[in-house]
Design an enzyme around this catalytic site. Structure first.
Site, PDB file in Angstrom:
ATOM      1  N   ASN A 119      -6.094  20.797  64.145  1.00  0.00           N
ATOM      2  CA  ASN A 119      -6.202  21.211  62.747  1.00  0.00           C
ATOM      3  C   ASN A 119      -7.338  20.506  62.009  1.00  0.00           C
ATOM      4  O   ASN A 119      -7.956  21.076  61.118  1.00  0.00           O
ATOM      5  CB  ASN A 119      -4.881  20.962  62.008  1.00  0.00           C
ATOM      6  CG  ASN A 119      -4.270  19.621  62.296  1.00  0.00           C
ATOM      7  OD1 ASN A 119      -4.014  19.285  63.442  1.00  0.00           O
ATOM      8  ND2 ASN A 119      -4.051  18.839  61.264  1.00  0.00           N
TER       9      ASN A 119
ATOM     10  N   SER B 101       3.013  29.027  62.637  1.00  0.00           N
ATOM     11  CA  SER B 101       3.398  28.941  61.230  1.00  0.00           C
ATOM     12  C   SER B 101       2.833  30.147  60.488  1.00  0.00           C
ATOM     13  O   SER B 101       1.644  30.457  60.611  1.00  0.00           O
ATOM     14  CB  SER B 101       2.840  27.646  60.637  1.00  0.00           C
ATOM     15  OG  SER B 101       3.103  27.610  59.257  1.00  0.00           O
TER      16      SER B 101
ATOM     17  N   CYS C 131      -1.923  17.585  55.012  1.00  0.00           N
ATOM     18  CA  CYS C 131      -0.700  16.806  54.869  1.00  0.00           C
ATOM     19  C   CYS C 131      -0.994  15.330  54.671  1.00  0.00           C
ATOM     20  O   CYS C 131      -0.129  14.573  54.273  1.00  0.00           O
ATOM     21  CB  CYS C 131       0.172  16.993  56.111  1.00  0.00           C
ATOM     22  SG  CYS C 131       0.208  18.674  56.663  1.00  0.00           S
TER      23      CYS C 131
HETATM   24  N1  PLP Z   1       0.767  21.910  63.342  1.00  0.00           N
HETATM   25  C1  PLP Z   1      -0.514  22.047  62.963  1.00  0.00           C
HETATM   26  C2  PLP Z   1      -1.594  21.955  63.990  1.00  0.00           C
HETATM   27  C3  PLP Z   1      -0.833  22.262  61.621  1.00  0.00           C
HETATM   28  O1  PLP Z   1      -2.106  22.387  61.255  1.00  0.00           O
HETATM   29  C4  PLP Z   1       0.223  22.334  60.673  1.00  0.00           C
HETATM   30  C5  PLP Z   1      -0.083  22.485  59.235  1.00  0.00           C
HETATM   31  O2  PLP Z   1      -1.126  22.092  58.748  1.00  0.00           O
HETATM   32  C6  PLP Z   1       1.534  22.222  61.130  1.00  0.00           C
HETATM   33  C7  PLP Z   1       1.765  22.002  62.462  1.00  0.00           C
HETATM   34  C8  PLP Z   1       2.680  22.310  60.185  1.00  0.00           C
HETATM   35  O3  PLP Z   1       2.893  23.630  59.753  1.00  0.00           O
HETATM   36  P1  PLP Z   1       3.761  23.880  58.428  1.00  0.00           P
HETATM   37  O4  PLP Z   1       2.851  23.640  57.273  1.00  0.00           O
HETATM   38  O5  PLP Z   1       4.197  25.317  58.514  1.00  0.00           O
HETATM   39  O6  PLP Z   1       4.897  22.949  58.480  1.00  0.00           O
END
Ligand code: PLP
Length: 394
Positions: free
Chosen positions: A160, A208, A334
């Site tokens: 990400n 997601s 996040c």
């Molecule tokens: N995994 C990855 C690689 C992500 O980029 C994200 C969100 O940025 C998530 C998991 C988490 O997804 P959610 O926002 O739906 O909890």
């Protein structure tokens, strides 16, 4: 370009979230009002909702070459990651199949902190596998780490923060030969890459909805039939006993509509976005001194550009760009607000004076050349301003 509170605002943060596509919103709307039944109810209202939910399982399953029964709707991508790690690890332990977990470094926090909790509170032996300078895992390192008591391997498909892709298919082949289940976090991928769980050789895969032009607060866990799993959200027997809780029917229908939408659009968009993204990357490197692309230069998501700038505070740069009407991210959404350098850049071995200046610029289906030009027009002065302010502060 969007209007945000009356001010022109260019959104270049599509890895954080995407707008809901009009056709997705239209598909969801009836499930907030006329078709509001609980899919677990056996009367006509319930049956109507259950029919739509069955169809959503089927559509999502087809899109990733899985069976409808292997699709579990969850509350978000993070929950899908949590369920995969905790659900498989605890089931393996219950079945006497060992307590060693092989987890790549540079994973999303939903994977990393779940693995740490399994280590700290449940006594699992967690082995983190390093990534290289591009943020990629070497499949040979996974092969070398697997032991007789390995219960699970987890390696993300697309990072990400830096957009780099992992060789999940090769890693999955190794896991299969050793009889170890593989989970992959594919949350960032489906808007740009076709997914086939058999080609990926994975047993569990997270997605997601809000990253694929669907609603927030809905995720998907693909769980291959026969994969050891215990539910971690316990209660009723929803989702074939794998996740308790009345299913978000509108969200599931929206996710199915979103996956149809991206499956149709992604090929053309990927070609278009690579060209825009490569122009943006070249523009940044030509106009900003001491700027480097982070992540792999080619094996990366088509819409994803990420940089590190020496002696720049990433948060200040983000704010300077926001003042100019441009929305980007310092890394993963996040973790913004965290003054420490990103753990992903640290895992990649990026020195601190560069890693503090991470910037992620992620394009989307609506991004135009004019948006990229507007970003490139203001970036050099924003970087200069932030560097000067830091000098002044000493
Ligand atoms: N995994 C990855 C690689 C992500 O980029 C994200 C969100 O940025 C998530 C998991 C988490 O997804 P959610 O926002 O739906 O909890």
């Amino acid at each position: 370009m969007n209007r945000n509170g009356g001010k022109p605002h260019i959104y270049l943060d599509h890895s954080a979230t995407t707008p809901v596509a009009p056709e997705v919103l239209a598909a969801m709307q009836p499930f907030f009002s006329e078709t509001f039944g609980n899919p677990a109810s056996i009367h006509a209202f319930g049956r109507a909702a259950a029919g739509a939910l069955d169809e959503a399982h089927l559509v999502v399953g087809c899109a990733i070459n899985a069976r409808a029964s292997e699709v579990v709707f969850t509350g978000c991508g993070s929950e899908a990651d949590n369920m995969a790690l905790r659900g498989i690890a605890l089931a393996q332990r219950k079945n006497g199949r060992g307590g060693h977990l092989v987890i790549a470094r540079a994973e999303h926090h939903a994977v990393e902190t779940t693995a740490e909790q399994l280590r700290d509170l449940f006594g699992f032996d967690v082995q983190f596998i390093p990534v290289d300078g591009c943020g990629q895992v070497n499949p040979d390192d996974i092969a070398a780490a697997i032991r007789k008591d390995t219960a699970l391997v987890s390696v993300m498909l697309a990072n990400n923060e830096v957009g780099s892709l992992n060789e999940v298919s090769a890693i999955g082949k190794i896991c299969k030969e050793c009889g170890v289940p593989l989970h992959t976090d594919a949350v960032q991928a489906p808007a740009y890459l076709p997914l086939d769980v058999n080609e990926l050789n994975c047993d569990a895969l997270s997605m997601s909805s809000h990253k694929i032009y669907g609603p927030k607060g809905v995720g998907v866990l693909y769980l291959r039939e026969g994969t050891p799993f215990v539910p971690t959200l316990t209660g009723g027997g929803h989702e074939r006993g794998r996740r308790a809780g009345t299913v978000n029917v509108a969200g599931a229908v929206g996710t199915a509509a979103a996956i149809k939408y991206v499956s149709r659009e992604r090929e053309a968009q990927a070609v278009r976005l690579v060209a825009l993204r490569d122009g943006l990357t070249a523009g940044v490197q030509a106009s900003v001194p001491q700027a480097m692309l982070s992540g792999h230069p080619r094996q990366r998501l088509p819409h994803h550009a990420s940089f590190v700038f020496k002696n720049v505070d990433g948060e200040s740069l983000l704010m300077a760009l926001d003042v100019e009407g441009i929305a980007v991210s310092t890394g993963s959404a996040c973790t913004s607000g965290d003054p420490e350098p990103s753990s992903v850049l640290v895992a990649m071995g990026v020195p601190r004076e560069w890693a503090l200046g991470g910037l992620r610029v992620t394009l989307g289906y609506g991004t135009t050349q004019a948006d990229v030009d507007a970003f490139l027009a203001v970036l050099p002065k924003c970087v200069e301003r932030v560097r000067k302010a830091a000098e002044w502060k000493g």
